[in-house]
Write an enzyme that holds these catalytic residues in place. Structure first.
Site, PDB file in Angstrom:
ATOM      1  CE  LYS A 193      -7.635 -10.258   5.330  1.00  0.00           C
ATOM      2  NZ  LYS A 193      -6.675 -10.348   4.232  1.00  0.00           N
ATOM      3  CG  ASP A 229      -3.421 -12.235   4.314  1.00  0.00           C
ATOM      4  OD1 ASP A 229      -3.838 -13.223   3.679  1.00  0.00           O
ATOM      5  OD2 ASP A 229      -4.162 -11.355   4.777  1.00  0.00           O
ATOM      6  N   GLY A 360      -1.428 -12.800  -7.532  1.00  0.00           N
ATOM      7  CA  GLY A 360      -1.927 -12.909  -6.161  1.00  0.00           C
ATOM      8  C   GLY A 360      -2.546 -14.264  -5.899  1.00  0.00           C
TER       9      GLY A 360
HETATM   10  N1  NAP Z   1      -3.969 -12.683  -2.778  1.00  0.00           N
HETATM   11  C1  NAP Z   1      -4.330 -12.677  -1.515  1.00  0.00           C
HETATM   12  O1  NAP Z   1      -4.261 -13.673  -0.796  1.00  0.00           O
HETATM   13  C2  NAP Z   1      -4.837 -11.382  -0.933  1.00  0.00           C
HETATM   14  C3  NAP Z   1      -4.866 -11.219   0.461  1.00  0.00           C
HETATM   15  C4  NAP Z   1      -5.331  -9.997   0.956  1.00  0.00           C
HETATM   16  C5  NAP Z   1      -5.776  -9.010   0.093  1.00  0.00           C
HETATM   17  N2  NAP Z   1      -5.747  -9.233  -1.246  1.00  0.00           N
HETATM   18  C6  NAP Z   1      -6.192  -8.193  -2.205  1.00  0.00           C
HETATM   19  O2  NAP Z   1      -5.438  -7.033  -1.924  1.00  0.00           O
HETATM   20  C7  NAP Z   1      -6.165  -5.881  -2.342  1.00  0.00           C
HETATM   21  C8  NAP Z   1      -6.129  -4.816  -1.265  1.00  0.00           C
HETATM   22  O3  NAP Z   1      -6.737  -5.311  -0.095  1.00  0.00           O
HETATM   23  P1  NAP Z   1      -6.566  -4.554   1.293  1.00  0.00           P
HETATM   24  O4  NAP Z   1      -7.246  -5.389   2.304  1.00  0.00           O
HETATM   25  O5  NAP Z   1      -5.146  -4.154   1.511  1.00  0.00           O
HETATM   26  O6  NAP Z   1      -7.420  -3.233   1.012  1.00  0.00           O
HETATM   27  P2  NAP Z   1      -7.353  -1.840   1.821  1.00  0.00           P
HETATM   28  O7  NAP Z   1      -6.990  -2.084   3.238  1.00  0.00           O
HETATM   29  O8  NAP Z   1      -8.622  -1.159   1.497  1.00  0.00           O
HETATM   30  O9  NAP Z   1      -6.120  -1.049   1.160  1.00  0.00           O
HETATM   31  C9  NAP Z   1      -6.114  -0.710  -0.202  1.00  0.00           C
HETATM   32  C10 NAP Z   1      -4.937   0.208  -0.487  1.00  0.00           C
HETATM   33  O10 NAP Z   1      -4.947   0.470  -1.894  1.00  0.00           O
HETATM   34  C11 NAP Z   1      -4.946   1.871  -2.097  1.00  0.00           C
HETATM   35  N3  NAP Z   1      -5.750   2.213  -3.265  1.00  0.00           N
HETATM   36  C12 NAP Z   1      -7.050   1.891  -3.484  1.00  0.00           C
HETATM   37  N4  NAP Z   1      -7.445   2.385  -4.681  1.00  0.00           N
HETATM   38  C13 NAP Z   1      -6.370   3.043  -5.205  1.00  0.00           C
HETATM   39  C14 NAP Z   1      -6.152   3.771  -6.417  1.00  0.00           C
HETATM   40  N5  NAP Z   1      -7.121   3.912  -7.316  1.00  0.00           N
HETATM   41  N6  NAP Z   1      -4.920   4.269  -6.625  1.00  0.00           N
HETATM   42  C15 NAP Z   1      -3.943   4.126  -5.731  1.00  0.00           C
HETATM   43  N7  NAP Z   1      -4.090   3.459  -4.560  1.00  0.00           N
HETATM   44  C16 NAP Z   1      -5.296   2.917  -4.306  1.00  0.00           C
HETATM   45  C17 NAP Z   1      -5.573   2.470  -0.854  1.00  0.00           C
HETATM   46  O11 NAP Z   1      -5.137   3.792  -0.805  1.00  0.00           O
HETATM   47  P3  NAP Z   1      -5.397   4.796   0.421  1.00  0.00           P
HETATM   48  O12 NAP Z   1      -4.247   4.528   1.320  1.00  0.00           O
HETATM   49  O13 NAP Z   1      -5.413   6.092  -0.234  1.00  0.00           O
HETATM   50  O14 NAP Z   1      -6.715   4.374   1.028  1.00  0.00           O
HETATM   51  C18 NAP Z   1      -5.014   1.566   0.222  1.00  0.00           C
HETATM   52  O15 NAP Z   1      -3.739   1.966   0.624  1.00  0.00           O
HETATM   53  C19 NAP Z   1      -7.567  -6.382  -2.675  1.00  0.00           C
HETATM   54  O16 NAP Z   1      -7.662  -6.488  -4.076  1.00  0.00           O
HETATM   55  C20 NAP Z   1      -7.625  -7.745  -2.030  1.00  0.00           C
HETATM   56  O17 NAP Z   1      -8.495  -8.638  -2.692  1.00  0.00           O
HETATM   57  C21 NAP Z   1      -5.278 -10.392  -1.778  1.00  0.00           C
END
Ligand code: NAP
Length: 398
Positions: A193, A229, A360
């Site tokens: 992205k 999004d 979500g």
């Molecule tokens: N519903 C929808 O349409 C939609 C759209 C987009 C994404 N999503 C979902 O959103 C989620 C995140 O996606 P993303 O693209 O934002 O991922 P990302 O860019 O990898 O960001 C994930 C974030 O979560 C934090 N994190 C991960 N594991 C953690 C833990 N154990 N404890 C605390 N914080 C934690 C990370 O922390 P750090 O800052 O420390 O790395 C980071 O800030 C996914 O499950 C994805 O499927 C859903």
């Protein structure tokens, strides 16, 4: 064990099963007749009031030994199948009135569910020389619900188009392929992205501010990027409480958090970024001019709505949750960006603490609805897109 008695009871069960089968088919025939009337009058297939009334009279009449929740489980399935039969009725009708019936044969790959049923009803329709191609760029893509959702929408509106999953190892190569093959549009997912921004011709203001693109539009060899999004996130949150004037505690600082924080700020809400990695969280908060609080201090924060944007609690680690249950009672509402499972542990605990909750799943559907409209210029069949994904996710056992 008395074998004769067992045999007698089994024979009785067989007789009852046949009777139930006959009644179910009678019910389905009546349901189809109702579907025809709804299609003629342009009425919504789902009538929640009517469904509630059915459950009410059934629970009133239920004499056991089935408990009410067990009886509800059985009738939920019966009613959901009736809705699908009625959807097909509406689809058949719309299609017979359309001059260009088109249902991509790629539907065959979708297995069971509403989309597959539409295919079986329309097997004669195939991809042709004029079929427009859309797709999903990411890795992994096998689990994605986007092909099912968009292909259902194309089919329902009789649009000669197909949406395919593309597992991408080389993003510049995939974008060159998109231009060369006249692929009209694509969704962009993990992990591209942000990277995609530097590789396309234009991005709009929303995507620029969020710093991520999830939607590509390709016209005349030019690829434009936008981000839907945040539209999905805003709609999901607004179903819980108005954004303006409320404070939203946003867990996480990744791509989804950027869209959520942007959406909340642009609608007059106050986001507070909460993360485990201070540097990343502070950077995001700094960009959107809001506060940052380390995750370890979650107990001290006050807010109206908690929004989880971390993947914590996502299938297959569905028993995990990003915050202790004890903090949830402070919030009016809790939203999760995770849609598999449909109801995460966080949402179940929030509900038990008296919070309004949103999955979500709603965000996912609405980002897709917005994409569909951008690509086709048509109003997306949001209800059916929602239903087909819900059906697949709730039936997947994940
Ligand atoms: N519903 C929808 O349409 C939609 C759209 C987009 C994404 N999503 C979902 O959103 C989620 C995140 O996606 P993303 O693209 O934002 O991922 P990302 O860019 O990898 O960001 C994930 C974030 O979560 C934090 N994190 C991960 N594991 C953690 C833990 N154990 N404890 C605390 N914080 C934690 C990370 O922390 P750090 O800052 O420390 O790395 C980071 O800030 C996914 O499950 C994805 O499927 C859903």
């Amino acid at each position: 064990m008395n074998k004769d008695s067992l045999k007698k009871f089994r024979l009785k069960i067989e007789g009852l099963d046949l009777e139930i089968l006959r009644l179910l088919n009678d019910r389905a025939s009546v349901s189809l007749e109702i579907g025809k009337l709804k299609a003629e009058d342009g009425l919504d297939i789902r009538d929640r009031e009517r469904e509630e009334a059915i459950f009410e009279y059934l629970s009133h009449e239920n004499k056991g030994p089935l408990k009410t929740f067990e009886m509800n489980q059985i009738f939920e399935k019966i009613i959901s199948i009736s809705r699908r039969l009625q959807s097909m009725e509406t689809f058949n009708r719309a299609d017979s009135e359309s001059a260009t019936p088109t249902l991509p044969s790629s539907f065959k790959g979708e297995g069971s569910g509403v989309g597959a049923e539409l295919l079986h009803a329309k097997e004669s329709c195939t991809i042709g020389g004029r079929t427009s191609v859309y797709g999903l760029l990411g890795t992994p893509v096998a689990q994605s619900m986007s092909p099912l959702m968009h292909n259902t929408a194309f089919a329902l509106l009789g649009i000669d188009a197909v949406y395919l999953p593309f597992k991408v190892d080389n993003l510049p190569g995939a974008l060159a392929g998109m231009r060369a093959l006249h692929i009209k549009g694509a969704s962009v997912t993990h992990p591209f992205k942000e990277q995609v921004i530097g590789l396309i011709d234009e991005i709009d203001d929303t995507a620029n501010k969020i710093g991520a693109v999830n939607t590509l539009i390709c016209e005349k060899n030019t690829i434009r990027g936008t981000n839907t999004d945040c539209v999905g996130a805003v709609r999901c949150i607004e179903a819980l409480l108005p954004i303006k004037g409320h404070t939203f505690v946003v867990l996480g600082a990744g791509g989804a958090a950027r869209a959520v924080v942007f959406g909340i700020s642009s609608k007059g809400g106050t986001p507070v970024v909460v993360g485990r990695t201070e540097e990343k969280g502070r950077a995001l908060a700094g960009e959107f001019d809001c506060a940052f609080v380390p995750l370890s201090q979650i107990d001290d924060i006050k807010g109206d709505c908690l929004v989880n944007t971390t993947p914590v609690g996502m299938y297959p680690k569905a028993d995990e949750t990003p915050v202790p249950r004890s903090v949830l009672g402070k919030y009016k509402a809790v939203a999760d960006v995770i849609y598999n499972p449909l109801k995460t542990r966080l949402l179940r605990e929030a509900e038990a603490a008296g919070c309004a909750v949103a999955s979500g799943f709603e965000m996912f559907v609405y980002q897709g609805v917005e994409q569909f409209t951008i690509w086709t210029g048509r109003d997306a069949p949001a209800k059916e897109m929602r239903e087909v994904v819900y059906h697949r996710l709730s039936g997947s056992g994940q």
